[in-house]
Design an enzyme around this catalytic site. Structure first.
Site, short mmCIF file in Angstrom:
data_model
loop_
_atom_site.label_atom_id
_atom_site.label_comp_id
_atom_site.label_asym_id
_atom_site.label_seq_id
_atom_site.Cartn_x
_atom_site.Cartn_y
_atom_site.Cartn_z
N GLU A 89 -12.96 -64.33 -12.72
CA GLU A 89 -12.05 -64.37 -11.58
C GLU A 89 -12.45 -65.49 -10.61
O GLU A 89 -11.59 -66.19 -10.08
CB GLU A 89 -12.00 -62.98 -10.89
CG GLU A 89 -11.21 -62.00 -11.75
CD GLU A 89 -11.47 -60.52 -11.50
OE1 GLU A 89 -11.99 -60.15 -10.43
OE2 GLU A 89 -11.14 -59.71 -12.40
N TYR A 101 -15.10 -54.09 -6.31
CA TYR A 101 -15.68 -53.50 -7.53
C TYR A 101 -16.52 -52.25 -7.29
O TYR A 101 -16.39 -51.27 -8.04
CB TYR A 101 -16.43 -54.57 -8.35
CG TYR A 101 -15.45 -55.38 -9.17
CD1 TYR A 101 -15.11 -54.99 -10.46
CD2 TYR A 101 -14.81 -56.50 -8.63
CE1 TYR A 101 -14.18 -55.70 -11.19
CE2 TYR A 101 -13.88 -57.21 -9.35
CZ TYR A 101 -13.56 -56.81 -10.64
OH TYR A 101 -12.63 -57.51 -11.36
N HIS A 106 -5.86 -59.50 -12.00
CA HIS A 106 -6.63 -59.27 -10.79
C HIS A 106 -6.48 -60.44 -9.80
O HIS A 106 -6.32 -60.22 -8.61
CB HIS A 106 -8.12 -59.07 -11.13
CG HIS A 106 -8.43 -57.73 -11.73
ND1 HIS A 106 -9.60 -57.44 -12.37
CD2 HIS A 106 -7.70 -56.58 -11.78
CE1 HIS A 106 -9.59 -56.18 -12.78
NE2 HIS A 106 -8.45 -55.63 -12.45
C1 HEM Z 1 -14.55 -53.02 -14.49
C2 HEM Z 1 -13.57 -52.76 -13.64
C3 HEM Z 1 -12.11 -52.88 -13.93
C4 HEM Z 1 -11.41 -52.73 -15.09
C5 HEM Z 1 -11.94 -52.38 -16.47
C6 HEM Z 1 -10.01 -52.97 -14.79
C7 HEM Z 1 -8.97 -52.92 -15.71
C8 HEM Z 1 -7.67 -53.27 -15.45
C9 HEM Z 1 -6.60 -53.30 -16.43
C10 HEM Z 1 -6.75 -52.94 -17.90
C11 HEM Z 1 -5.48 -53.70 -15.80
C12 HEM Z 1 -4.09 -53.86 -16.41
C13 HEM Z 1 -3.89 -55.20 -17.06
C14 HEM Z 1 -2.50 -55.25 -17.68
O1 HEM Z 1 -1.51 -55.21 -16.93
O2 HEM Z 1 -2.43 -55.30 -18.90
C15 HEM Z 1 -5.82 -53.93 -14.42
C16 HEM Z 1 -4.92 -54.29 -13.44
C17 HEM Z 1 -5.17 -54.12 -12.11
N1 HEM Z 1 -6.39 -53.87 -11.53
FE1 HEM Z 1 -8.13 -53.62 -12.49
N2 HEM Z 1 -9.88 -53.23 -13.46
C18 HEM Z 1 -11.12 -53.18 -12.89
C19 HEM Z 1 -11.42 -53.38 -11.57
C20 HEM Z 1 -10.49 -53.42 -10.57
C21 HEM Z 1 -10.78 -53.40 -9.15
C22 HEM Z 1 -12.17 -53.40 -8.55
C23 HEM Z 1 -9.59 -53.39 -8.49
C24 HEM Z 1 -9.35 -53.32 -7.00
C25 HEM Z 1 -9.49 -52.22 -6.31
C26 HEM Z 1 -8.54 -53.44 -9.50
C27 HEM Z 1 -7.19 -53.49 -9.26
C28 HEM Z 1 -6.21 -53.75 -10.18
C29 HEM Z 1 -4.81 -53.94 -9.85
C30 HEM Z 1 -4.20 -53.88 -8.46
C31 HEM Z 1 -4.15 -54.18 -11.07
C32 HEM Z 1 -2.64 -54.41 -11.27
C33 HEM Z 1 -2.25 -55.79 -10.92
C34 HEM Z 1 -0.76 -55.98 -11.11
O3 HEM Z 1 0.01 -55.59 -10.22
O4 HEM Z 1 -0.39 -56.49 -12.17
N3 HEM Z 1 -9.12 -53.45 -10.74
N4 HEM Z 1 -7.15 -53.66 -14.23
#
Ligand code: HEM
Length: 141
Positions: free
Chosen positions: A135, A92, A82
């Site tokens: 974060e 969020y 993130h």
């Molecule tokens: C409780 C809330 C959230 C959970 C459980 C969550 C979970 C995850 C997970 C499991 C990944 C993948 C990690 C990996 O590559 O192994 C991830 C990546 C990502 N999350 Fe979240 N997330 C949350 C909130 C958010 C929010 C609020 C945003 C923004 C709108 C966001 C945007 C992203 C993005 C853009 C990636 C990919 C980043 C990259 O390019 O590597 N996430 N998230």
């Protein structure tokens, strides 16, 4: 604030269903997210298999909500990813709204009752607070 016993019970009760249909929920979640909050789409430009990853994370959370220490490695990876793409606290609630809407749409209002929905809302906010805190530490460092 700790998560209430009632919330733990309700969230856990959805875990078998999420295991089966979590990807349908998260696929729908991204459609809602990108149409309602188009400014978020650019954040995902380098993301791969995001619906699968998010579904796995949500299932793991539902299963481990009463033993969160099992999730600490996963939380660290999420926070680092993130921070790399500059996710901010303001994002969020957008994901919360999209996720809860998608859960109700896909799994049905008879399964996702108001009670279950508010339990998931509370559980989401708890995890979101853990992620935002970590974060912030990473951004400050
Ligand atoms: C409780 C809330 C959230 C959970 C459980 C969550 C979970 C995850 C997970 C499991 C990944 C993948 C990690 C990996 O590559 O192994 C991830 C990546 C990502 N999350 Fe979240 N997330 C949350 C909130 C958010 C929010 C609020 C945003 C923004 C709108 C966001 C945007 C992203 C993005 C853009 C990636 C990919 C980043 C990259 O390019 O590597 N996430 N998230």
């Amino acid at each position: 604030m700790p998560i209430s016993k009632q919330t733990i019970k309700l969230v856990k009760s959805t875990s078998p269903l999420l295991k089966e249909r979590g990807e349908e929920v998260t696929t729908r979640m991204y459609q809602i997210l990108f149409s309602k909050y188009p400014e978020t789409e650019v954040l995902f430009r380098n993301a791969n298999n995001q619906p699968t990853k998010l579904a796995t994370a949500i299932c793991a959370y539902a299963e481990n909500i009463d033993k969160l220490e099992n999730l600490s490695d996963a939380v660290e990876i999420m926070a680092q990813r993130h921070v790399n793409v500059e996710i901010q606290p303001k994002h969020y609630p957008m994901v919360a709204d999209s996720l809860l809407t998608a859960m109700t749409e896909v799994l049905g209002a008879d399964v996702i009752t108001d009670e279950v929905l508010s339990a998931w809302g509370e559980a989401y906010n708890f995890l979101a607070d853990v992620l935002k805190k970590r974060e912030k530490e990473l951004y400050d460092a």
